[in-house]
Design a protein around this motif. Sequence first.
Motif, PDB file in Angstrom:
ATOM      1  N   SER A  86      -1.881   2.731   2.707  1.00 55.26           N
ATOM      2  CA  SER A  86      -1.615   1.468   2.014  1.00 55.26           C
ATOM      3  C   SER A  86      -1.719   1.605   0.505  1.00 55.26           C
ATOM      4  CB  SER A  86      -2.547   0.385   2.522  1.00 55.26           C
ATOM      5  OG  SER A  86      -3.872   0.803   2.352  1.00 55.26           O
TER       6      SER A  86
ATOM      7  N   LEU B  18       1.193   3.652  -0.870  1.00 60.17           N
ATOM      8  CA  LEU B  18       2.458   2.915  -0.789  1.00 60.17           C
ATOM      9  C   LEU B  18       2.458   1.724  -1.737  1.00 60.17           C
ATOM     10  CD1 LEU B  18       3.300   2.953   2.989  1.00 60.17           C
ATOM     11  CD2 LEU B  18       4.644   3.902   1.134  1.00 60.17           C
ATOM     12  N   GLN B  19       1.314   1.071  -1.770  1.00 59.76           N
ATOM     13  CA  GLN B  19       1.252  -0.097  -2.657  1.00 59.76           C
ATOM     14  C   GLN B  19       1.572   0.292  -4.086  1.00 59.76           C
ATOM     15  OE1 GLN B  19      -2.361  -2.421  -2.693  1.00 59.76           O
ATOM     16  NE2 GLN B  19      -2.218  -2.591  -0.471  1.00 59.76           N
TER      17      GLN B  19
ATOM     18  N   LEU C 112       5.100   1.060  -4.494  1.00 58.61           N
ATOM     19  CA  LEU C 112       5.921  -0.146  -4.478  1.00 58.61           C
ATOM     20  C   LEU C 112       5.820  -0.882  -5.805  1.00 58.61           C
ATOM     21  CD1 LEU C 112       5.520  -1.784  -0.987  1.00 58.61           C
ATOM     22  CD2 LEU C 112       7.513  -0.740  -1.992  1.00 58.61           C
TER      23      LEU C 112
END
Lengths: 329, 912
Positions: A211, A214-215, A218
Motif C-alpha cells: 500500500s 503504491l500510494q 499513485l
Amino acid sequence: MATRKQRAPVQYVQLDGLVVLKLIKHCQEEGAGGTDLVQGVLLGLVVDNRLEITNCFPFPRHSEDQEDFNEVQYQMEMMRNLRHVNIDHLHVGWYQSTYFGTFINRPLIDSQYNYQDSIEESVVLIYDPLKTTQGFLSVKAYRLTPAMMKFHSENDFTTENITKHGMTFDKMFEEIPVVTKNSHLVNSLLCNLEEKDKEADKFNFLDLATSSMLQKNLRQLMECVDATTMDINKYLNCQRQIMRQQQAKQQYLQKRQQDNAMRAQRGEPPLPEEDLNKLFKPLQSPPRLDCLLYSGQIDNYCQQISSFSTQSLGKLFMAESLQNDGQSN
Amino acid sequence: MSRFFKAGSDSESETESSEDDEIIQQRPSAAPVQSRTFQFSDDEDDSRRIVRSAKDKRFDEMTNIIQQMKNHKQIKDMANVLNDFEALIKAADKAKKVIQEEGVPRFFIRCLFDLEEYANECWEDKEWRKSISKNNSKSFTSLRQKLKKYIREKYEKEVNDYKENPDQGDDDKRDETPAPQDEESEDEVDTSVKAPVKPKLPAPPVIKKQLPKSMDDDDDDDDDIDWDSSDDSVESDIDDEQFDTGKLTAEYFLKKSDSGTSKKEKKRKEPKQMKLEETDEEGDWEEVKGGAPLIMERPKMFGKDQEINVDAVLKKLYEITSARGKKGTDRNEQIELLKELREIAETNNLGLGIDVKLYFNIIGAIFDYNPNTLTSMRNDVWESCLSYLQTLLNILIDHPEVNVGEHIKEDDENLTEAPLYVRGCFLTLVEKMDEEFTKMLQSCDAHSTEYVERLQDERQVCDILEKTLRYLEIKGTTLEISRIYLKRIEHLYYKFDTSCVYTGDNEPKKEGTSEQTMDKLCKFLYTSETPDRLRTRAILCHIYHHALHNRWFQARDLMLMSHLQDNIGHSDIPTQLLYNRTLVQLGLCAFRQGNIRDAHNALVDIQSSNRAKELLAQGLLPNRQNERTPEQEKIEKRRLFPYHMHINLELLECVYLVSAMLLEIPFMAAHEMDVRRRMISKNFHHVMKMSERQTLIGPPESMREHVVAASKSMKTGDWKACKNFIINDKMNAKVWDLFFQPDKVRDMITVKIQEESLRTYLFTYSNVYDTLSLHTLAEMFELDMSVVHRIISKMIINEELMASLAEPTQTVIMHRTEPSRLQSLALQLSDKFLTLVENNERILEVKQGIYPFQNKRDRNDRQPGTSAAFQHHTQGVVEGEGYGPPTSKSVTNNQHWNRRNNKNYSRESRNY
C-alpha cells in the motif's frame, strides 16, 4: 560524428562492484535515506561495445550560499589525483539517485545532453535507494537517443519541430543493459563470506509493502497528471488564441481586398501593403518539451506500478498456495 | 543696498573671528536687533495661533535657541551656553525629518560654526580660563568636547563648506533680521535668504505683504473681508518698518519705532483676540455677526407704552422668525429673543395658545441652531431643548383642548379661544430630538465619562417618548402612532431585560416586561396600515428582542415568516444594518440554545467577509480598493450605531469560530479522502491555515488562537484538551462571561464538544478498530451510554460510519467498507485522467475544427467508451484489493460502497 560511425555504439554497461557499493554508500550517507538527491561522476573506459565503469566519486554537497565553489575545478582535481594512483580517470558519465523513479525532468535532460555532447559515450546511472532497501538493487543506465540529441541541439521545442523529428516521450531515452562484474578475487571473497554467514536464511521476500509503495507512486503519478493537464490547458489556450488571430487576419485581408476592389473601381491606387506580421504578431506556442517529459515520467511510473503489482500478485499467489498447504497439512 | 551695508552690518561670524575688543564694541549693537526681532516673532506667535508647517515650527524653535545662546555667549556664561547647545541639538534632532526634506538650514550651520570659533577663541584665552569659576570651566570643557564630537559626527561637511564659503553667510547676515520671521512662514523666503542677489532685495516687502493675508485665510474659514483689509494695512505698515530695520539705519535703533510697531501689534492683537473669543463662544465655525447687526434692538422687545397683546406678540414672532435661515442671523440671539418673547407673553397672560406656539418656535430654533447636520448640539443647548420639550409635552397632555398638528394652516390657527388650534407637529420634534441624541452620542468618545453622562439622558428621552406615545394614542392618527411606536421600539429592542428571560420554569408571567411592551407595540404595527419600512423595522427589532432574550423559536419563526431574507436587499441601508444586527443576534441566540448549525448559518455571512465591524455599523474600516470621499465617510459615520448598542465583535467571532469548529472538524474527518475538499466555513479554514503557517506555535493567547488550539485537539478526538482550550479563565473573561447565564452556555459547549469529538474520533480511527465497546466510548468521552448509542446510530443511519451495533455485547462492529487510502487515491487518479483525456480531445477539436460534425460524432462514439473503461478500471482496483476470493459479504459491501460512491459523484456533479 565521425567517431560514432567508426566505433559501434555502446551495447551494454559493465559496472564494477566497487562502483555499486560506492554509489550505495554515497546515497546512504548523504541522501538522507533516499529523499535527497545525490550525484556523482562515473569513470571508466569504452572497450569494444561495452562501457566499463570502474570507479566513481561523488559531487560534494554544497549549500546555495557557497557561491565560490567551482565544480569543474573540483572534478578536474579529483580526476588528476585519481590518475596519480593509477585509477581509470576517463569521464564516462554521471550518476544520480532518485526518489520513486522521479528522474525524467528538465535538468537531467540538459545535463545529459551536455555530457553526451562533449563525451559521446557517456551515460547516466539512475539508482533507486528505496528499491534497494527492499531488496532489489536498482541501477539503470540511460542515455539520450541520437534523435533526441539532435532535437535538443536545435533548442526549439515547438510542436512543429517535435513532429519534424517525430519525437515522442518514449523516444527520448534509451536504456542500456547493465551488467555487474566483479573481479575473480572479489568473487572468491564473496564465496568465502557466504560460507561464514550462517544466518543468511532469513528471507522476507514475501513482504508486501504494497500500500505505501503504491500510494506514493499513485500520488506522484497524480502530480504528473496534474502537471500534464495544466500543460495541455496552456496549449489549448494558445491554440484558441492562434485560431482567433487567424480569423482576425482573414477578416482583415478580406476587408483589404474589398477596399482595394472598390478603389480600383474608382480608379484610385490600391492601399499600400502593410506588414501582416506587424499587425498580427505571430503568437509563440508554448514549448512542448515539458509535456514530453511529463509523459515520459508518467510512462515510467506506470511501468513501475505494473512491475510492482505483478510482483505483488505473484507473491500473493505464492502466499495463497502456502496457506493452503499449511491448512491441508 | 550697497556694499557699505554689507561691511557695516557686523555679522556674528565676523565678530567672533575678530579681536576681543572689537567684540565688546560691537556686540551691544547687534544684540538689540536680534532680541527685538525675536520678541516680535514671539508676539506673532501668540496673537496668531495659526497652524504652521512642521518645518516652520521646528526652525523657529531652533532659531530661538540660537538667539538665547548668543546672549549667553556674550556674558560668557558657559553653563548656559552648554545648556543651549544641548537644547539646540535636541531641537535639531526633532527637526530631523524636516531637515531631511529641506536640507540643513543655513542658520544652524552658521551657529555651529560660530560656536566652534567661539569655543576655540575662549580656549586660547588662557587668562580668562583661569579666572572663571570651576563650574563654568567644567561646562566649557564639556561644551567644547561635545561640540567637536557633534560637528564631526553629523555636520562636518556642511560646516567645512561654510568655512570655505563664509561670505555667502555674510550676505545672509544682512537679511538676518527679517529672516527668522520669514522662516516661520513661507518656503519662498528660503530662496530669498539663500540667494540674496542684490537687485532682488526690494522684493521681500511684496512677499511679506501677501503673507499675512494668507495666514489670515488660514485663521478663520469665513474670511472676513473687513478684517482682512485692515489687517493688510497694518501689516504692510509693519512690513515697511520691518524692512527698514533690514537697513540697520540709525533710526532703526531708536526706541520710537520699536514701540510703535509693538503698539500696532497690540492693536491688531486685541480685535483678533476678541474675535477668537467670540468664535469660541459659538463653538462652531459660523458667520460672526459682522458689520451690520440685524437685531440690535434686542433689549427693547416692545415699546414702553406699547400694548402687549396676542397680535403684537405674533407680529414680533414673525419678525424674529423671518430672520431665520438668513445669512448673518445670530441663531443664539434668536433663541434668546424667542425665550424672552415667551416670558413676556407669559407675564402678560396671553394664554395657552401663544405659549404653545412660542414653545414650538423655541424648540424649532434650537434645532435650527446647528447649521451643519453633522455636528452635534452642545450640552447646555441639548439640556434646555429637553426641558422645553418636557414642558411643552406636559402642557399638551394637561390641556387636551389644545389641538396641534401640521395639517392646521397658519390662517386657521386659533390661539385665544377654547378649542385651540396651533400649527406644529410635536412628533416631528420628538423624532428630531431622537436624531440629535444619537448624533451627540456618536460625537463623543465612547469610553469617556462624557458618553456616560449623555447616556443618562436616555432615560429622559425614553420618558418623553413614552409620554408622547400616550399623548398620541389619544390624539394622533394611526400613522403618527406608528411612528412613535417605532421610535419607542427602537429605544427598547436592544435593552436586555432580565425579568423576561425565558427560563423554562413555569413562573408566573410578570407584568410590564419589555417583552410584553414589544409585543404590544409590534403587533400594532403589524396589523395597522403602516408603511412597509416601519413594519420591517418593527419586525427586525422584535426578532432582535426575542433573540436577545433567548426566545429562539419565536425569533426564528418570526424571521422565517417575514421572508425578509429575500427582499432585504431592496430596503434602505439603515434597515439593512438593522437586519445584520438582528441576524447576528439570532445567531448568538441559536448558539446559546445549542443550535450550532443555525448559529453558524446565521453568522457566516457577516463573519466571512471579515467586515463585521462595517456590516454592523460599529465602526469604519479602511477601505482597500477605493478611498472613500469625505462625504461618503461622513454619511457612513452618521450611520454608525452608538456604542451602547454595539454587539461585541470578539464574542461574535468566537461564537462563529466555535460553531464552525464543531461543524467542520467532524466534517473534515469524515471527508478526508474526498477528491475535492468542500468546506463549511472558509473563514475557519483560513484561521487554521494562518496558524499552520506560523513557524512556532506557542500557548494560545488570543481568542482565535484558543479556538485553533481547541480545533487541533479535537481533530485527534481529545475532547478534554479541546474543552480546556475553549473554556478557561481567559476565554471566560474574554467571551463567555459576556453572555447572560454563562454557565449554561459553557455546559452546552462542553456537551457539544464531547459529542463532536466522539464523532471525529470515530471518523478518524474507525479503520483501526474491528469492534468498539460502547462502554469504552462512553467512558472515554464521559458521555451517557444512551448518548453514545444515539450518536453512533445516527452516524450509521446517515451512512457516515460503516458499522453495525451489536446489542447484546454493546459493541460497534466495523464493516471496513471505507475505501482505503489507496483506493481513494486510485479514484482520484481516474478522475484526473478523465479531465486529462477531455482536455486532450479538446485540443483535437481545435485542430479539426473544420469538420465539426464529423468530430462531434467521433466524440460521441468515443465518450461512452472511455468512461466505461474508467469505470471498469475503478471497479478493478476496488475488487483487487480484496486479497483473496471475494466472500459474499465483501461483494455486497463493495456494491454498497460503489453505490455510495456513485451517489457522491452524482452529488458532486450537481454541485458543479
